[in-house]
Design a protein around this motif. Structure first.
Motif, PDB file in Angstrom:
ATOM      1  N   ALA A   1       0.844  -1.189   0.000  1.00 32.10           N
ATOM      2  CA  ALA A   1       0.000   0.000   0.000  1.00 32.10           C
ATOM      3  C   ALA A   1       0.883   1.245   0.000  1.00 32.10           C
ATOM      4  CB  ALA A   1      -0.926   0.008   1.209  1.00 32.10           C
ATOM      5  N   TYR A   2       0.526   2.209  -0.845  1.00 31.35           N
ATOM      6  CA  TYR A   2       1.272   3.462  -0.922  1.00 31.35           C
ATOM      7  C   TYR A   2       0.749   4.443   0.118  1.00 31.35           C
ATOM      8  CZ  TYR A   2       2.976   7.922  -2.748  1.00 31.35           C
ATOM      9  OH  TYR A   2       3.569   9.157  -2.870  1.00 31.35           O
TER      10      TYR A   2
ATOM     11  N   HIS B   1       4.260   0.216   1.400  1.00 32.93           N
ATOM     12  CA  HIS B   1       4.453  -0.488   2.670  1.00 32.93           C
ATOM     13  C   HIS B   1       3.753  -1.833   2.600  1.00 32.93           C
ATOM     14  CE1 HIS B   1       6.061   3.020   4.908  1.00 32.93           C
ATOM     15  NE2 HIS B   1       5.310   3.702   4.049  1.00 32.93           N
ATOM     16  N   GLY B   2       4.411  -2.853   3.109  1.00 36.49           N
ATOM     17  CA  GLY B   2       3.814  -4.174   3.109  1.00 36.49           C
ATOM     18  C   GLY B   2       2.762  -4.328   4.190  1.00 36.49           C
ATOM     19  N   PHE B   3       1.731  -5.106   3.878  1.00 36.26           N
ATOM     20  CA  PHE B   3       0.713  -5.473   4.863  1.00 36.26           C
ATOM     21  C   PHE B   3       0.362  -6.935   4.652  1.00 36.26           C
ATOM     22  CE2 PHE B   3      -1.641  -3.752   1.215  1.00 36.26           C
ATOM     23  CZ  PHE B   3      -2.568  -4.759   0.972  1.00 36.26           C
ATOM     24  N   GLU B   4      -0.142  -7.564   5.720  1.00 32.65           N
ATOM     25  CA  GLU B   4      -0.446  -8.989   5.660  1.00 32.65           C
ATOM     26  C   GLU B   4      -1.935  -9.302   5.728  1.00 32.65           C
ATOM     27  OE1 GLU B   4       3.437 -11.293   7.281  1.00 32.65           O
ATOM     28  OE2 GLU B   4       2.097 -10.556   8.851  1.00 32.65           O
ATOM     29  N   SER B   5      -2.771  -8.285   5.815  1.00 27.51           N
ATOM     30  CA  SER B   5      -4.219  -8.499   5.862  1.00 27.51           C
ATOM     31  C   SER B   5      -4.913  -7.208   5.479  1.00 27.51           C
ATOM     32  CB  SER B   5      -4.650  -8.933   7.274  1.00 27.51           C
ATOM     33  OG  SER B   5      -4.466  -7.865   8.193  1.00 27.51           O
ATOM     34  N   LEU B   6      -6.194  -7.305   5.169  1.00 26.89           N
ATOM     35  CA  LEU B   6      -6.976  -6.106   4.871  1.00 26.89           C
ATOM     36  C   LEU B   6      -7.088  -5.214   6.095  1.00 26.89           C
ATOM     37  CD1 LEU B   6      -9.824  -7.599   2.644  1.00 26.89           C
ATOM     38  CD2 LEU B   6      -7.704  -6.493   1.934  1.00 26.89           C
TER      39      LEU B   6
ATOM     40  N   ARG C   1      -6.077  -1.193   6.249  1.00 28.97           N
ATOM     41  CA  ARG C   1      -6.902  -0.099   6.778  1.00 28.97           C
ATOM     42  C   ARG C   1      -6.123   0.763   7.760  1.00 28.97           C
ATOM     43  NH1 ARG C   1     -11.101  -3.996   6.027  1.00 28.97           N
ATOM     44  NH2 ARG C   1     -10.679  -5.010   8.020  1.00 28.97           N
ATOM     45  N   LEU C   2      -5.264   0.134   8.552  1.00 25.59           N
ATOM     46  CA  LEU C   2      -4.441   0.918   9.480  1.00 25.59           C
ATOM     47  C   LEU C   2      -3.471   1.806   8.722  1.00 25.59           C
ATOM     48  CD1 LEU C   2      -3.418   1.667  12.292  1.00 25.59           C
ATOM     49  CD2 LEU C   2      -1.837  -0.261  12.123  1.00 25.59           C
ATOM     50  N   LEU C   3      -2.849   1.298   7.671  1.00 25.17           N
ATOM     51  CA  LEU C   3      -1.924   2.106   6.875  1.00 25.17           C
ATOM     52  C   LEU C   3      -2.626   3.332   6.294  1.00 25.17           C
ATOM     53  CD1 LEU C   3       0.137  -0.633   5.002  1.00 25.17           C
ATOM     54  CD2 LEU C   3       1.015   1.023   6.657  1.00 25.17           C
ATOM     55  N   LEU C   4      -3.869   3.155   5.846  1.00 27.52           N
ATOM     56  CA  LEU C   4      -4.622   4.286   5.308  1.00 27.52           C
ATOM     57  C   LEU C   4      -4.876   5.328   6.393  1.00 27.52           C
ATOM     58  CD1 LEU C   4      -6.100   5.452   2.845  1.00 27.52           C
ATOM     59  CD2 LEU C   4      -8.174   4.296   3.649  1.00 27.52           C
TER      60      LEU C   4
ATOM     61  N   LEU D   1       7.141   1.605   9.689  1.00 29.58           N
ATOM     62  CA  LEU D   1       7.952   0.429   9.395  1.00 29.58           C
ATOM     63  C   LEU D   1       7.088  -0.816   9.565  1.00 29.58           C
ATOM     64  CD1 LEU D   1      11.187   1.403  11.371  1.00 29.58           C
ATOM     65  CD2 LEU D   1      10.663   1.853   8.969  1.00 29.58           C
ATOM     66  N   SER D   2       6.941  -1.591   8.500  1.00 34.21           N
ATOM     67  CA  SER D   2       6.160  -2.827   8.554  1.00 34.21           C
ATOM     68  C   SER D   2       7.035  -3.972   9.056  1.00 34.21           C
ATOM     69  CB  SER D   2       5.633  -3.173   7.157  1.00 34.21           C
ATOM     70  OG  SER D   2       4.864  -2.122   6.620  1.00 34.21           O
ATOM     71  N   GLN D   3       6.452  -4.853   9.880  1.00 36.25           N
ATOM     72  CA  GLN D   3       7.168  -6.008  10.425  1.00 36.25           C
ATOM     73  C   GLN D   3       8.571  -5.587  10.888  1.00 36.25           C
ATOM     74  OE1 GLN D   3       5.515  -9.078  10.408  1.00 36.25           O
ATOM     75  NE2 GLN D   3       3.776  -7.955   9.597  1.00 36.25           N
ATOM     76  N   PRO D   4       8.668  -4.655  11.825  1.00 37.91           N
ATOM     77  CA  PRO D   4       9.952  -4.021  12.135  1.00 37.91           C
ATOM     78  C   PRO D   4      11.001  -4.954  12.724  1.00 37.91           C
ATOM     79  CG  PRO D   4       8.294  -3.413  13.757  1.00 37.91           C
ATOM     80  CD  PRO D   4       7.577  -4.140  12.672  1.00 37.91           C
ATOM     81  N   PHE D   5      10.586  -5.840  13.642  1.00 39.10           N
ATOM     82  CA  PHE D   5      11.563  -6.717  14.293  1.00 39.10           C
ATOM     83  C   PHE D   5      10.856  -7.937  14.868  1.00 39.10           C
ATOM     84  CE2 PHE D   5      10.228  -3.537  17.457  1.00 39.10           C
ATOM     85  CZ  PHE D   5       9.776  -4.350  18.492  1.00 39.10           C
ATOM     86  N   ARG D   6      11.657  -8.925  15.214  1.00 45.41           N
ATOM     87  CA  ARG D   6      11.139 -10.106  15.910  1.00 45.41           C
ATOM     88  C   ARG D   6      11.566 -10.009  17.370  1.00 45.41           C
ATOM     89  NH1 ARG D   6      13.096 -13.353  12.836  1.00 45.41           N
ATOM     90  NH2 ARG D   6      14.901 -14.225  13.935  1.00 45.41           N
ATOM     91  N   LEU D   7      10.604 -10.040  18.259  1.00 43.43           N
ATOM     92  CA  LEU D   7      10.858  -9.945  19.689  1.00 43.43           C
ATOM     93  C   LEU D   7      11.017 -11.350  20.267  1.00 43.43           C
ATOM     94  CD1 LEU D   7      10.951  -8.387  22.408  1.00 43.43           C
ATOM     95  CD2 LEU D   7       8.442  -8.574  22.465  1.00 43.43           C
TER      96      LEU D   7
END
Length: 282
Positions: A94-95, A103-108, A112-115, A127-133
């Protein structure tokens, strides 16, 4: 087993487009404090809990105690976005006008949050999927990858997106761990489970005209001048301009860019009231 979560759609109150925050747009969600009871909390836990980032095709490990000073802008998504036949979720790109890139997203729900983040004022980076905790519980080591890290002036918000009815008990533990790690860094943590009524439809309509528009016919001045005289319903407002068919698109553009105001808690249509920025009487 489906977890018991505290989530409530707040119906009362207005959501003014020119001044709203993310909290104004979201359905209320409170993480149960009991979800973190199984997390390690002894001395030195911030040193033992790790975050794994990806930068320059390599993984970089940062203890939670150093999370606030980690150069997050040098990172890329720690997990890739993949597409395959018959998958149950809907990933994509999504732009956002705010960052000027995809930006990458994994669900609709994430889209919606990106918008919404693109609409809000003050967002500097997403930042999408920024890190693994990697965190520790009484049952042993576990891991979780938050969905987004949103950079704001002087701070950040770590975000997970999960529709309320899909949250399981194991998710609550992961959310509690992410909340604790974010707090150690001086960040805020949010779980997005849903939205206020009418908000997502309104933002979707406004976003159709979010990109730059040339105003060779001077319609911006007409629209702003008419609303400055008195609040008008959207249909009435565009009809009173010199070129209503074109003014409709420009009115949406001005609303997206917060030069006009509307109540996003109400349906966005010809009957919606449009106000001057800062004015809510009428």
């Amino acid at each position: 087993m489906e977890a018991s979560v505290c989530t409530q759609d707040v119906e009362a109150g207005s959501v003014w487009s020119h001044s709203c925050t993310l909290d104004d747009l979201l359905a209320t969600y409170v993480l149960d404090p009991a979800a973190g009871a199984c997390l390690e909390s002894g001395p030195g836990w911030t040193r033992r809990w790790k975050t794994v980032w990806r930068a320059s095709q390599a993984e970089v490990t940062c203890p939670v105690q150093d999370l606030a000073v980690f150069p997050v802008l040098a990172s890329v998504p720690v997990r890739g976005f993949t597409w395959r036949a018959r998958q149950r979720h809907r990933p994509g790109l999504a732009y956002t006008l705010t960052t000027g890139r995809m930006h990458g997203f994994e669900s609709l729900a994430e889209r919606r949050l990106l918008l919404a983040l693109d609409f809000l004022d003050g967002v500097e980076e997403v930042l999408s999927q920024p890190f693994r905790l990697k965190f520790i519980t009484v049952e042993g080591a576990k891991d979780h990858t938050p969905d987004f890290l949103v950079l704001l002036p002087g701070t950040a918000v770590l975000v997970d997106v999960r529709p309320g009815h899909l949250i399981k008990d194991k998710d609550l533990v992961k959310f509690a761990a992410a909340e604790r790690a974010a707090a150690a860094a001086g960040w805020r943590y949010l779980v997005v489970t849903g939205w206020r009524r009418h908000v997502t439809a309104g933002l979707d309509a406004l976003s159709a005209r979010r990109r730059p528009m040339a105003d060779r016919l001077g319609l911006h001045g007409e629209l702003l001048g008419l609303v400055a005289e008195r609040p008008r319903r959207f249909g009435e407002l565009v009809e009173e301009t010199s070129l209503p068919a074109v003014a409709r698109a420009h009115a949406l553009h001005l609303l997206w860019h917060r030069r006009l105001a509307v109540d996003l808690a109400q349906p966005l249509g010809d009957a919606a009231w449009v106000y001057p920025v800062g004015g809510r009487d009428g």
